[in-house]
Write a protein that holds these residues in place. Sequence first.
Motif, PDB file in Angstrom:
ATOM      1  N   ALA A   1      78.845  47.834  21.150  1.00 46.86           N
ATOM      2  CA  ALA A   1      80.262  47.552  21.363  1.00 46.86           C
ATOM      3  C   ALA A   1      80.909  48.612  22.242  1.00 46.86           C
TER       4      ALA A   1
ATOM      5  N   ARG B   1      81.853  39.733  13.256  1.00 43.43           N
ATOM      6  CA  ARG B   1      81.951  41.033  13.930  1.00 43.43           C
ATOM      7  C   ARG B   1      83.298  41.222  14.613  1.00 43.43           C
ATOM      8  N   TRP B   2      83.807  40.161  15.242  1.00 44.45           N
ATOM      9  CA  TRP B   2      85.072  40.228  15.975  1.00 44.45           C
ATOM     10  C   TRP B   2      86.092  39.404  15.189  1.00 44.45           C
TER      11      TRP B   2
ATOM     12  N   THR C   1      87.696  45.390  18.587  1.00 40.22           N
ATOM     13  CA  THR C   1      86.987  46.426  17.849  1.00 40.22           C
ATOM     14  C   THR C   1      86.213  45.760  16.719  1.00 40.22           C
ATOM     15  N   THR C   2      85.146  46.385  16.298  1.00 39.29           N
ATOM     16  CA  THR C   2      84.285  45.741  15.313  1.00 39.29           C
ATOM     17  C   THR C   2      84.931  45.700  13.930  1.00 39.29           C
ATOM     18  N   ARG C   3      84.516  44.726  13.158  1.00 37.18           N
ATOM     19  CA  ARG C   3      85.042  44.582  11.798  1.00 37.18           C
ATOM     20  C   ARG C   3      84.863  45.859  10.996  1.00 37.18           C
ATOM     21  N   ARG C   4      83.689  46.438  11.079  1.00 36.78           N
ATOM     22  CA  ARG C   4      83.387  47.624  10.257  1.00 36.78           C
ATOM     23  C   ARG C   4      84.276  48.803  10.618  1.00 36.78           C
TER      24      ARG C   4
ATOM     25  N   SER D   1      80.870  43.940  24.560  1.00 36.43           N
ATOM     26  CA  SER D   1      79.616  44.356  23.950  1.00 36.43           C
ATOM     27  C   SER D   1      78.498  44.149  24.957  1.00 36.43           C
TER      28      SER D   1
END
Length: 421
Positions: free
Chosen positions: A246, A106-107, A88-91, A241
């Motif tokens: 993603a 991102r990862w 899952t993305t960092r954000r 992705s």
Amino acid sequence: MPDSTAPTNDEEPKVASPQAVTVPRQKGSRTDRQAPADRPVYVIGAGPGGLAAAHALRSRGIRAIVLEKSDRVGASWRRHYDRLRLHTTRRLSALPGLPMPRRFGRWVSRDDVVRYLEKYAEHHELEIVTGVEVSRVERAPDGSGWLLHATGGRRLTGGAVVVATGYNHTPRIPDWPGRDTYTGEFLHACAYRNPAPYAGRDVLVVGVGNTGAEIAVDLVEGGASRVRLSVRTAPHIVRRSTAGWAAQYSGILVRRLPVGLVDRLARPLARLSVPDLTEYGLPRPDTGLYSRVTEGAVPVQDVGLIDAVRQGKVEIVAAVDGFDGDRVVLADGDRIGPDAVIAATGYVRALEPLVGHLDVLDDRGRPVVHGARAPKNAPDLYFTGFTNPISGMLRELAIDAEKIAGVIARRSADRVSRVPG
């Protein structure tokens, strides 16, 4: 109180010592007659779910004490294999009140997740007690709140309890015939760290979930001489992705749609994005993607498995049926002799000793409800982190934390203690 400044990556979080929790006296003591409003909310487990719940409660002025059986926060994350990165993305993986640093990428890697959890506990000044394991939760003698039996004979009374002991709690190893007398090297995936010990060796990985798929690729890249992947049920495989989009984003969009509709939508998308691997032993599944998710099987996110299978670097073999001496017996009748067997066969929640007597678990040992809903027969008892949602576990833990804290604030504000001023 801990310093409010977040620690550097190398700093350890400041946590309360076990002695900081008052050890209740025996029944009939002043402690057992403790006023309900003097009781904190106890959060069991200092992983992401427990830390998020504790912060959400604290932000509402409610005192939350996190009880962790290990000596540090994020214990289960520290045990994962070295190459692990979030799918899952960092954000969308941050917990309430503290974004993940952009430098994590991102990862996010396993080590950075651990650093983040340490910083989270420090930044929010969470009250964490390590080295204390809760063995049983039961109704308090006065019928108000919960009594927790913990390490060292502790008996702790809380106005509410949040169970956050984790989805990956206890390794599950199938009861294969001959397993106890197998003479080859055998380990569960929880004991796997990196491919170095398997360089130049023949390894069988059992199980094609995300863990099994990643370990198989890791072994190939780490120089194993032969890697076979034992598959009982062909998985759904998705790209992590595609053109910057993603897979998690799609999971969030379809989260509330009817299962049958998502299954129909996913089928043509899979044919466009993932090649047919039937000739290599991985046919397209005959059941829908989201139907599988509702049964607890999330799709495998590709981090190299597709290419490794197509290039013959990971060989797909039949399911394991048992063991015979130094041989592994497969469902198609083959008998193979790998140098090592790594069982990526999942985990069980292991909640039965803790709450099994309360009739709050289903026939598979999972909480009958989770998040902000408490079981009807066990009010003020909440569970978080016991599902594996397609939209991302950390994201859902963050959402559940806020919801749980909100319900406790509304229902139990007069029965739980407040944050010390």
